[in-house]
Design an enzyme around this catalytic site. Structure first.
Site, PDB file in Angstrom:
ATOM      1  N   HIS A 188       0.821  -1.204   0.000  1.00 25.78           N
ATOM      2  CA  HIS A 188       0.000   0.000   0.000  1.00 25.78           C
ATOM      3  C   HIS A 188       0.862   1.264   0.000  1.00 25.78           C
ATOM      4  O   HIS A 188       0.518   2.263  -0.603  1.00 25.78           O
ATOM      5  CB  HIS A 188      -0.899  -0.017   1.233  1.00 25.78           C
ATOM      6  CG  HIS A 188      -1.937   1.038   1.225  1.00 25.78           C
ATOM      7  ND1 HIS A 188      -3.188   0.856   0.690  1.00 25.78           N
ATOM      8  CD2 HIS A 188      -1.917   2.311   1.677  1.00 25.78           C
ATOM      9  CE1 HIS A 188      -3.888   1.953   0.811  1.00 25.78           C
ATOM     10  NE2 HIS A 188      -3.150   2.855   1.405  1.00 25.78           N
ATOM     11  N   HIS A 231     -10.433   2.472  -1.549  1.00 29.89           N
ATOM     12  CA  HIS A 231     -10.654   1.977  -0.190  1.00 29.89           C
ATOM     13  C   HIS A 231     -11.527   0.741  -0.284  1.00 29.89           C
ATOM     14  O   HIS A 231     -12.648   0.699   0.199  1.00 29.89           O
ATOM     15  CB  HIS A 231     -11.318   3.065   0.669  1.00 29.89           C
ATOM     16  CG  HIS A 231     -10.725   3.158   2.028  1.00 29.89           C
ATOM     17  ND1 HIS A 231     -11.474   3.219   3.160  1.00 29.89           N
ATOM     18  CD2 HIS A 231      -9.438   3.183   2.434  1.00 29.89           C
ATOM     19  CE1 HIS A 231     -10.666   3.298   4.206  1.00 29.89           C
ATOM     20  NE2 HIS A 231      -9.442   3.276   3.801  1.00 29.89           N
TER      21      HIS A 231
END
Lengths: 261, 954
Positions: free
Chosen positions: B227, B291
């Site tokens: 990430h 997300h």
């Protein structure tokens, strides 16, 4: 005579229409400052430098208990006397969207013994909705905010809790017979109608009201988002002839201040 | 008075006032296909705790909590609940309760000084013919999410006291572990590090002659997470055992930007967002995030914190930009999916969609940022992995575009307190989901509070303009670890973890450090400005705390209660993660068309395309977002005679005294991803650019963003597709001269259950941001006037792969009409010239559903009919009538011209393929003549509109 009208924008945690309110008041000719409710609670006399108080839209305190409830409480508790005096000396107050909810819940609207008899409840659709609607002004209401407006005003609404309701018929009748209704939801030709013409199910199509003097105005729709012609949704269908009439609401107020205060 | 008296207030609606939420709940129960004679009521419950009297509680209810017009209250639980099944739902201990905090403030302000704590809950009262199983289904599917809430009995303690564990940092013995034990350690602690990475860490500590602390290990896992550093995309790639590419991202996407070398670019791929020039005094920035994983588990919270996070990226860009617009693009499985077909452990797509929309709505609207562009796309394989892309645009004074911490600057954290929420979000988002994820990953879901974020937005922009800080970044994935680690990379940083304000006791030092609690920003403040900055925060009730300082040691030094819990070199943290090499496979297998392209029944196909969830009107979604707030809107998401036609994008004018605007559009194609990822990327870029041109944006002043959402990246074919996508990004962007300025990737979007694996289609979102010199010269897509001539720009080619025609007609394979970048961009430049000269009165891109869908949309948006002749269309390769009607050749736009401007228009456009195809009519009909000269479609535009609107008439 106030040559340089001064307007104060009250901010709280979650106020978010302060930019467009500032632009509208500035373009109407006011000198505009903003002030957080925390400062006003500590020093309510700040208000005395101004002739117009604006409570803009937003979600003060997240609308956590109900829309505007906590800010309304703070105004009542810490700021109420000063605001009453401000209004009584002839100054102007406008509450838009969340600001309208605050004025209703703090009792400044409708006023004259009708405190706690009206409220703004969840839209019939049970959800937040943003759309352009048309307003018809009540020509019998002599509010300074209304003087320069045409009869039909396009405006966006953007709210979840905007359904104006009353506790009983009697209250509605008083508001109407006092000419406290400022705006009603209509279609383009000025006729009443169901959703989405009346976007939230408000009783008697009421979109905005004033106090009995006309100097305190509260409304759910956003005239401050209709201040440039290029904001109009139908500007391109209209050969670019439309004009931004929302600005005239603020110009009317500033004109009144310039000639009366 | 006892110190800890607990009172309960239950608030219910008065009879006679319809409760729209209770009615909505009844509809939702009917949607589940159960129950008759249904009735529902929803009450609000407040628990008050403190040295308070019943009189004071009554006062709180009367003065604040209850609306006297529509509600009534009882002190103690209401006794008018009989005849209903009752569900009392509260938050789980430790989950934040913003309404409780607001009520606490209000109650104190009433002069009730003894009040100490307030919690809120809801009581759902449901009547009707329902079995116990059905009631449980309602509770689990509609009333609560067990990730954040609990069912309570009236007698349950609303303020449960946990027994906080004593915070202590542990040493993790790592030096003697073998490979398997390293893997196990990585898995057990959810570090998401592979064996090579674990071994490098092991070697580092062998050299240091000690074992790491848990804080150090967590810091490294977070800093090295997919990430945070995009390991997969920045790897070296070997394609089909032959060609080697060094650092895929650098040699494609970044390379395009550096080759284009656009004068508009201010800061690209460095900061939290990409920055471009707006005018002489302002720059603008844009960032899009995903997300996905949290939204799969808790859609409302996941999506809300998604938008909250990307807004903070903008606030943390340079010295802080003001957020002025949001975008949201979602991918779900079909909301009509049958419950029986759902893989175990997944939420129903309709629930996910409703939750995601509500989450974005409540966060974006409360922040006062208009949500102006987006789309919702559907594919069965998003069932376990919905995609939630959220973007934010910001504007900043030119001088505020860069910031850098200096030695001696204090580390100031402002905003919300730190809790256990969001632990391991950075590492969690790099793993695949499985049927157990909902249970074991719930810590990774954060709960947002937009008002906290709005409050610090107001004060931090004030502090920025007073130039009180030297650098800022947001606490996003990886929390303080990521924020302080990045800001102190050049200097070094020292933090005392015990100074970090906590929501509750008992957090371990490593949890404080990597917690992803929302709504926090980290600043580098010169010591002389600290007092003023803290005072400004105090004035508006924004919590601000000094937690440490930037040093000159080039080390990350953390203490807890004065004891060292982390001491590692910044260099190892940021540069120690090994570069890896991926062996990838790229296959190009032409797939012949399987099936027969229809030769009739076109009206029926058109109706089916218009009501397909991808194409159908998303007004239900869009109206829930405030797209007008801040008063900037110039081209709105819905346009036309009734404001209900689908705009190709939106334009805002961010400054009061300038007509200069910003156009925001996007391109995404979830169907081509399965067929040809090169063309998927090319089509997405082309569509983003074309949408922007259609509304009047300048193609010469346009930048784009890339957001990759991929399935498993352990498969060579899947990585091959990633390589192909990157290659297309380079090729097309360079030709279009549209630099990439920011990007993000979300990998391993796959869902495993019962031995099966569902992988999402490879999905690339391209977002575009472009300058509009004068917002008065923008164009919308609705037909304007009967009698006006209609033109098409671009060539129509055969090929139906990935088209809606194929979906509707059940076709597989076939060819894709390819993007021809040189031709397309030339056409767009010329068309833009015609638009700025005001020859064009409506313009619409031709994409999903082809010409027939585009014409329908233009017609019903404008409330005008049209007659069109397919024989006039410029084509190449002999497309059939169906292929001209419904094919999705890129590079095409339909353009309505003023008759008096036709000659000059044609003169401007002479270098392009531009052809007149028909005339706008006032008869309200869409009439299309086929290649055989016969009418092939003759439909009422209002009926077409109904088809288009009915799918999401929720």
């Amino acid at each position: 005579m106030a040559k340089f009208p001064k307007a104060l924008i009250m901010r709280g945690p979650g106020t978010n229409c302060d930019q467009e309110a500032k632009w509208a008041l500035e373009l109407a000719g006011a000198q505009v400052d903003d002030c957080h409710i925390n400062r006003l609670m500590k020093n309510p006399r700040i208000l005395r430098d101004y002739q117009l108080l604006a409570l803009p839209g937003g979600f003060t305190y997240g609308d956590d208990i109900s829309a505007g409830a906590v800010l309304a409480l703070e105004i009542r508790k810490f700021f109420g006397d000063e605001l009453t005096a401000f209004i009584n000396t002839g100054n102007l107050v406008v509450g838009i969207c969340n600001g309208f909810q605050v004025l209703i819940k703090s009792g400044f609207l409708p006023g004259n013994g009708l405190e706690n008899k009206t409220t703004l409840f969840f839209n019939d659709s049970a959800r937040f909705e943003c759309r352009w609607i048309y307003l018809k002004k009540n020509v019998k209401n002599k509010s300074p905010f209304l003087t320069l407006l045409p009869d039909i005003i396009p405006c966006p609404v953007a709210h979840a809790e905007g359904k104006f309701i009353v506790d009983d018929e009697n209250t509605l009748q008083k508001i109407q017979s006092n000419n406290q209704v400022a705006f009603e939801y209509v279609d383009k030709s000025g006729n009443h109608g169901d959703y989405p013409i009346n976007p939230n199910g408000s009783v008697a199509h009421i979109a905005g009201i004033t106090d009995i003097t006309g100097r305190v105005l509260g409304m759910m729709p956003h005239p401050e988002r209709n201040i440039f012609a290029n904001q109009l949704p139908d500007i391109r269908r209209d050969n670019h002839k439309g004009s931004a009439v929302g600005l005239k609401l603020f110009k009317g107020a500033i004109e009144y201040i310039t000639s009366n205060l | 008075m006892p110190n800890d008296a607990i009172f309960v207030i239950e608030i219910s609606k008065k009879d006679g006032f319809p409760d729209p939420f209770a009615n909505g709940l009844i509809d939702d129960i009917r949607d589940l296909g159960i129950g008759t004679k249904l009735n529902a009521r929803i009450n609000t419950v407040f628990w008050l705790k403190g040295a308070i009297s019943e009189g004071e509680v009554d006062n709180a209810a009367k003065e604040l909590l209850c609306d006297p017009v529509v509600e009534r209250y009882s002190i103690g639980f209401s006794n008018s609940n009989s005849g209903y099944h009752s569900f009392l739902i509260g938050f789980l201990p430790g989950v934040s309760d913003p309404a409780g905090a607001t009520a606490l403030r209000g109650i104190s302000e009433l002069g009730i000084d003894g009040i100490r704590q307030v919690k809120t809950g809801k009581r759902f009262l449901i009547a009707g013919d329902l079995t116990n199983n059905e009631l449980e289904l309602i509770r689990d599917k509609l009333l609560m999410n067990k990730v954040i809430q609990r069912t309570m009995a009236d007698t349950d303690d609303p303020f449960p006291k946990g027994t906080p564990i004593k915070p202590i940092s542990e040493t993790v013995p790592i030096r003697k572990l073998d490979g398997d034990a390293l893997d196990k350690l990585s898995k057990d602690r959810v570090l998401a590090l592979n064996r090579t990475e674990m071994t490098i860490i092991q070697d580092y500590y062998i050299k240091l002659d000690r074992d790491p602390s848990d804080v150090e290990l967590e810091t490294l896992a977070q800093t090295w997470s997919e990430h945070c550093i995009h390991k997969t995309l920045t790897s070296d790639y070997v394609i089909n055992d032959k060609k080697k590419i060094t650092n895929l991202l650098k040699s494609t996407v970044f390379a395009a930007t550096s080759e284009i070398n656009h004068p508009m670019c201010v800061s690209v791929f460095k900061d939290n967002a990409g920055i471009i020039r707006f005018d002489d005094e302002h720059n603008i920035c844009f960032k899009v995030e995903t997300h996905n994983h949290p939204s799969a588990i808790e859609p409302y919270g996941g999506a809300g914190t998604g938008i909250g996070g990307v807004i903070r990226d903008i606030l943390g860009c340079g010295l802080g930009a003001k957020p002025i617009a949001n975008t949201d693009i979602f991918c779900f499985a079909d909301p009509e999916t049958s419950r029986d077909e759902l893989p175990k452990g997944t939420l129903h797509p309709k629930r996910i969609m409703k939750g995601v929309v509500a989450g974005v709505r409540d966060y974006g609207n409360r922040m006062g940022i208009p949500t102006i562009n987006g789309s919702v796309n559907f594919h069965p394989n998003y069932v376990g992995n919905p995609l939630v892309y959220c973007g934010t645009v910001g504007i900043m004074p030119k001088w505020a575009s860069f910031g850098d911490a200096e030695t001696g600057d204090k580390i100031l954290v402002i905003g919300g307190a730190t809790g256990r929420d969001g632990i391991h979000g950075a590492t969690f988002s790099s793993l695949e989901l499985d049927e157990g994820s909902e249970i074991h990953s719930s810590g990774a879901v954060q709960i947002g509070n937009p008002i906290t974020e709005k409050k610090f937005t107001d004060v931090m922009l004030k502090c920025r303009d007073k130039k009180l800080f030297r650098a800022v970044t947001d606490c996003g994935a990886g929390g303080l670890s990521s924020a302080v680690g990045e800001m102190g990379e050049r200097t070094g940083a020292k933090v005392e973890l015990n100074l970090v304000p906590l929501k509750y006791e008992g957090l371990q030092p490593w949890e404080i450090w990597v917690s992803e609690a929302q709504e926090r920003m980290v600043f580098a403040v010169p010591p002389e400005n600290v007092d003023e900055m803290i005072q400004i925060c105090d004035e508006e009730d924004v919590q601000s705390t000094i937690i440490g300082e930037y040093t000159d040691t080039n080390r990350l030094e953390l203490t807890y209660d004065g004891n060292i819990v982390c001491d590692i070199e910044m260099d190892f943290m940021h540069n120690g993660c090994p570069q890896s090499t991926k062996q990838v496979v790229v296959k190009h297998e032409p797939r012949p068309l399987d099936g027969v392209i229809p030769q009739d029944g076109f009206e029926d196909i058109l109706n089916k395309i218009l009501s397909h969830p991808d194409v159908a009107s998303k007004e239900w979604v869009v109206r829930q977002y405030d797209h007008e707030v801040q008063g900037q809107s110039a081209v709105k998401p819905f346009v036309g005679a009734c404001n209900d036609g689908p705009s190709d994008g939106s334009v805002i004018r961010p400054l009061r005294d300038s007509k200069k605007g910003i156009a925001i559009t996007h391109g995404i194609n979830t169907r081509l991803g399965e067929i040809d990822s090169y063309q998927m990327a090319a089509h997405s870029i082309d569509e983003a650019v074309r949408n922007a041109v259609a509304i009047g944006a300048d193609p010469k002043q346009m930048a784009i963003l890339d957001n990759f959402a991929w399935g498993s990246v352990s498969k060579p074919e899947s990585l091959g597709a990633l390589y192909e996508t990157c290659r297309a990004c380079y090729d097309v962007a360079v030709k279009y001269k549209t630099p990439f300025i920011s990007g993000k990737d979300s990998l391993n979007n796959e869902y495993s259950y019962g031995g099966e694996m569902i992988q999402i289609p490879h999905t690339l979102l391209i977002s575009s941001i472009a300058i509009v010199e004068d917002v008065d010269k923008t164009v919308t897509m609705d037909f304007k006037r009967a009698g006006n001539p209609l033109y098409i720009l671009g060539i129509t080619k055969p090929g139906v792969a990935g088209s809606y025609l194929s979906i509707i007609a059940g076709l597989h394979g076939g060819s894709i009409p390819n993007v021809e970048p040189d031709t397309h961009i030339r056409d767009y430049m010329v068309l833009h010239d015609a638009i700025t000269k005001e020859f064009v009165v409506s313009c619409h891109d031709v994409s999903d559903g082809g010409i027939a869908a585009a014409l329908s949309e233009m017609a019903f948006a404008g409330g005008l009919g049209v007659s069109v002749d397919l024989a006039k269309f410029p084509t190449r390769g002999n497309p059939s009538t169906a292929e001209i009607l419904f094919g999705e050749s890129p590079g095409r736009l339909i353009v309505e011209i003023l008759p008096e401007k036709e000659t000059v228009f044609m003169r401007v456009m002479q270098s392009c393929s531009i052809t007149m195809i028909g005339i706008i009519q006032d008869d309200g009909r869409l009439r299309i003549r086929g290649l055989d000269g016969e009418t092939c479609i003759d439909a009422d535009i209002y009926k077409l509109k109904k088809q288009w609107q009915k799918t999401f008439d929720w």
